[in-house]
Structures are given as C-alpha cells and as structure tokens.
Design a protein around this motif. Structure first.
Motif, mmCIF file in Angstrom:
data_model
loop_
_atom_site.group_PDB
_atom_site.id
_atom_site.type_symbol
_atom_site.label_atom_id
_atom_site.label_comp_id
_atom_site.label_asym_id
_atom_site.label_seq_id
_atom_site.Cartn_x
_atom_site.Cartn_y
_atom_site.Cartn_z
ATOM 1 N N LEU A 66 0.790 -1.323 0.053
ATOM 2 C CA LEU A 66 0.123 -0.189 -0.029
ATOM 3 C C LEU A 66 0.980 1.237 0.019
ATOM 4 C CD1 LEU A 66 -2.618 -0.847 2.813
ATOM 5 C CD2 LEU A 66 -2.590 -1.361 0.255
ATOM 6 N N ARG A 67 0.405 2.323 -0.738
ATOM 7 C CA ARG A 67 1.135 3.572 -0.533
ATOM 8 C C ARG A 67 -0.208 4.657 -0.297
ATOM 9 N NH1 ARG A 67 4.819 5.054 -5.727
ATOM 10 N NH2 ARG A 67 5.315 6.747 -4.175
ATOM 11 N N THR A 98 4.513 12.603 4.288
ATOM 12 C CA THR A 98 2.920 12.806 3.877
ATOM 13 C C THR A 98 2.609 11.603 3.182
ATOM 14 O OG1 THR A 98 3.471 13.995 1.647
ATOM 15 C CG2 THR A 98 2.930 15.205 3.677
ATOM 16 N N GLU A 99 3.682 10.615 3.148
ATOM 17 C CA GLU A 99 3.317 9.241 2.388
ATOM 18 C C GLU A 99 3.714 8.116 3.394
ATOM 19 O OE1 GLU A 99 4.081 6.597 -1.605
ATOM 20 O OE2 GLU A 99 5.157 8.621 -1.310
ATOM 21 N N ILE A 100 2.828 7.026 3.496
ATOM 22 C CA ILE A 100 3.023 5.729 4.073
ATOM 23 C C ILE A 100 3.069 4.626 3.521
ATOM 24 C CG2 ILE A 100 1.993 4.421 6.211
ATOM 25 C CD1 ILE A 100 0.451 6.986 7.025
ATOM 26 N N SER A 101 3.810 4.031 3.430
ATOM 27 C CA SER A 101 4.013 2.535 2.776
ATOM 28 C C SER A 101 3.934 1.547 3.860
ATOM 29 C CB SER A 101 5.460 2.539 2.098
ATOM 30 O OG SER A 101 5.680 1.135 1.340
ATOM 31 N N CYS A 102 3.258 0.526 3.569
ATOM 32 C CA CYS A 102 3.069 -0.842 4.279
ATOM 33 C C CYS A 102 2.739 -2.147 3.530
ATOM 34 C CB CYS A 102 2.270 -0.632 5.488
ATOM 35 S SG CYS A 102 0.299 -0.401 5.222
ATOM 36 N N PHE A 103 2.770 -3.235 4.084
ATOM 37 C CA PHE A 103 2.269 -4.478 3.391
ATOM 38 C C PHE A 103 0.890 -4.728 4.462
ATOM 39 C CE2 PHE A 103 6.642 -4.703 2.063
ATOM 40 C CZ PHE A 103 6.547 -5.048 0.834
ATOM 41 N N THR A 104 0.063 -5.540 3.842
ATOM 42 C CA THR A 104 -1.091 -6.121 4.689
ATOM 43 C C THR A 104 -1.389 -7.334 3.848
ATOM 44 O OG1 THR A 104 -3.190 -5.786 5.304
ATOM 45 C CG2 THR A 104 -2.878 -4.915 3.485
ATOM 46 N N VAL A 123 -6.832 10.720 4.921
ATOM 47 C CA VAL A 123 -6.197 10.026 3.799
ATOM 48 C C VAL A 123 -6.710 10.779 2.418
ATOM 49 C CG1 VAL A 123 -6.119 7.639 2.545
ATOM 50 C CG2 VAL A 123 -5.950 7.858 5.416
ATOM 51 N N LEU A 124 -5.639 11.263 1.769
ATOM 52 C CA LEU A 124 -5.928 11.888 0.673
ATOM 53 C C LEU A 124 -6.154 10.901 -0.623
ATOM 54 C CD1 LEU A 124 -3.587 15.051 0.822
ATOM 55 C CD2 LEU A 124 -6.172 14.809 1.557
ATOM 56 N N ALA A 125 -5.234 9.947 -0.703
ATOM 57 C CA ALA A 125 -5.032 8.575 -1.833
ATOM 58 C C ALA A 125 -4.471 7.444 -1.171
ATOM 59 C CB ALA A 125 -4.339 9.287 -3.098
ATOM 60 N N VAL A 126 -5.025 6.631 -1.731
ATOM 61 C CA VAL A 126 -4.602 5.039 -1.572
ATOM 62 C C VAL A 126 -4.371 4.496 -2.912
ATOM 63 C CG1 VAL A 126 -4.835 3.023 -0.385
ATOM 64 C CG2 VAL A 126 -5.760 4.986 0.720
ATOM 65 N N SER A 127 -3.128 3.712 -3.056
ATOM 66 C CA SER A 127 -3.049 2.790 -4.036
ATOM 67 C C SER A 127 -2.580 1.447 -3.564
ATOM 68 C CB SER A 127 -1.967 3.340 -4.922
ATOM 69 O OG SER A 127 -0.590 3.525 -4.122
ATOM 70 N N ALA A 128 -3.387 0.460 -3.983
ATOM 71 C CA ALA A 128 -3.105 -0.725 -3.461
ATOM 72 C C ALA A 128 -2.594 -1.740 -4.559
ATOM 73 C CB ALA A 128 -4.190 -1.369 -2.727
#
Length: 309
Positions: A66-67, A98-104, A123-128
């Motif tokens: 995820l970004r 202003t950006e978070i990266s993670c796995f799920t 949260v302004l935008a999410v890319s998965a």
C-alpha cells in the motif's frame, strides 16, 4: 554499531531464529554465556528481535503493498494506527512525511483495511497493489551474511517438509510468537494453556509446513545502514523475472517482489549513506536495460517491522 561477533550472531539468528544458544556458541566458537549476553544486549537496545509470522498464502490470503498519502498533520497518527493492526507489517513513513508505505495480508473475499482507508478523512489517496511473487524476504537479506558458508550450513534451519497450516486453535501460540519468537516451550505453554509437549509438537509442525516463519527483525540503522528507501520500478515484461532475480542478489536489497499496478516491481533498499544509495541507483540499477522507469522514496521512520509493535 555492532562488532564482528554481533554480526555473526545476527546472521546465525537469521538462519534459525530459535537455534539454541549452545549450538550458536559452538559454531561461533565462543561461550554460551557470551552468546546469551550479546543477544540480550542487542535485543534491549532495539537492534534485533526474533518474531514469528504466519505465511498468509497458506491461509488463502492475498498480500498487498500500500501507498497512502495523507494530509501533512496526519501521517504520524495514521501510521501509528496502521502499525497497531495485526494485519500490517513494514509500516514506513516516507519522503516528506505525507506518504506511508506498508504491507497487509487479507482474505481473498474480505479486505477490511482496504475498505476503511478511503473513508478516513485525513487520507488523500490510496494505491494498493497485489504482491504476486517475492524474490527475497527481509529474513533472507544478504546484507547480514557474516558467517563463512560452512558455518552457515551448520545453523540453517532446513527440516523435512510437512503438510499443514495454521488453524484458529493456534492463535494463542502465534500471538505469543509474534511478540517473542524465541519464547521457551514453558512460556508458550503458559500463553496457550497447552502442555509443553503439545506446544513443541505444534510449533515444529507449523515451522516444517512453512505456515509459520521464525524471522529476525533488525534495525538497519543500528547496523550502519543510514539510507533506506522504497523503490518502484516499471520493467519490460520480457525482462521482469531476470531483473527481480538480479535485485534479489544485491546486498543492498532486503526485499524484491513483482506486483500488479502501473509499476510491476518494488524493492526495499538499505545503503550505508546517500552517496552509497546514489552509486547503487546509478551504477547497478541503471545498468538493468529492462528497467524503463524508477521511482524512489526515502524511509524517514519505521513504525513497524514484522512482529507486534
């Protein structure tokens, strides 16, 4: 910073996180008391931790990278909330904060985190992007290789494989291992209410089946790697596997995986400093002809790695 003996201990625990201190001491040619003392010091300093994690593919889960873009005032709070969840790992604050990266990992038919994030006002935008195949994982990072091959072979966990997967009955065992992957059978028996013989049998079956991974969690900065970053690459399809395999051999790369999305390959990189990072990008990645585009984002802060916070 760690010394050469610390580095060998880290490599030993990477090869088998539950290896007895007596066996590690024999291979490292030091006393068992020295190994135990070194381990306790490094663990209390936050340099390392051994944790257990479930291989979600054994449960039919899909892994996502995820970004998440947030408002400037919210990244720390959103990141902390993500880190507290049991279904996330490797939660990083990136770039300008202003950006978070993670796995799920989520079941195929139910992704609560992916449903919830877009409805969060900060949260302004999410890319998965679905992680289709990993070519190396942090527990196999070549940057920790401090032992000679013959010594490493004596410590590597390589049992006969077995069938099996985690079940709901294993939740107490898995939760305890997520905190301390080296917890004794006595401690795990207390946590689960099982007998020590049952704990020993179930733990070994889960490990042999691959459903449970005992992994070394470590702080790259404490090992001298001050520049960490996430890379997203667009690679020509005909060269995708070759590029992924090549990245997985680089000592700077702790993870490389093929994903869905506009970019089709991502990697986690640890370098000693910005100059090393620059050389890595311009001298090694740039030589991979199949790479068409490259985006980088420095890791400002790591909020969570593999185990519980």
């Amino acid at each position: 910073m760690v010394d050469s003996l610390d580095a060998e201990l880290l490599h030993a625990l990477q090869l088998d996180g539950r290896a007895p201190f007596s066996r590690i001491a024999e291979v490292l040619e030091v006393s068992e008391q020295t190994v135990a003392r070194r381990y306790r010091r490094l663990r209390s300093a936050g340099v390392l931790r051994v944790v257990g994690g479930v291989d979600g593919t054994r449960l039919g889960y899909t892994s996502w990278t995820l970004r998440i873009h947030t408002t400037p005032d919210a990244s720390a709070a959103v990141g902390a909330a993500l880190a507290e969840r049991t279904d996330t790992f490797f939660v990083h604050l990136l770039s300008g904060g202003t950006e978070i990266s993670c796995f799920t990992q989520t079941p195929l038919d139910h992704a609560p985190l992916l449903d919830k994030l877009p409805r969060t006002s900060k949260v302004l935008a999410v890319s998965a992007h679905s992680l289709l195949h990993g070519f190396t994982i942090p527990g196999e990072w070549a940057g920790l290789a401090a032992l000679a091959p013959e010594k490493a072979d004596r410590l590597r966990y390589a049992p006969e494989p077995a069938d099996g997967t985690a079940t709901p009955d294993d939740q107490g065992l898995l939760a305890a291992l997520a905190v301390d992957g080296r917890a004794s059978h006595t401690q795990l028996a207390t946590a689960t209410g099982w007998s020590e013989s049952t704990v020993r049998r179930r733990l070994e079956n889960l490990r042999r089946s691959g459903a449970l991974r005992i992994q070394l969690e470590f702080d790259p900065k404490a090992l001298g790697y001050k520049a960490q970053a996430r890379l997203w690459l667009t690679v020509r399809p005909s060269g995708l596997v070759d590029v992924a395999r090549t990245l997985a051999t680089h000592p700077e790369v702790s993870f490389a995986g093929v994903t869905t999305g506009a970019t089709n390959l991502m990697a986690e990189v640890s370098c000693t400093d910005d100059a090393h990072f620059y050389r890595y990008l311009t001298e090694r990645v740039a030589r991979l002809d199949a790479v068409q585009t490259l985006e980088t984002a420095p890791v400002l802060r790591t909020l969570k790695r593999i185990g519980t916070v």
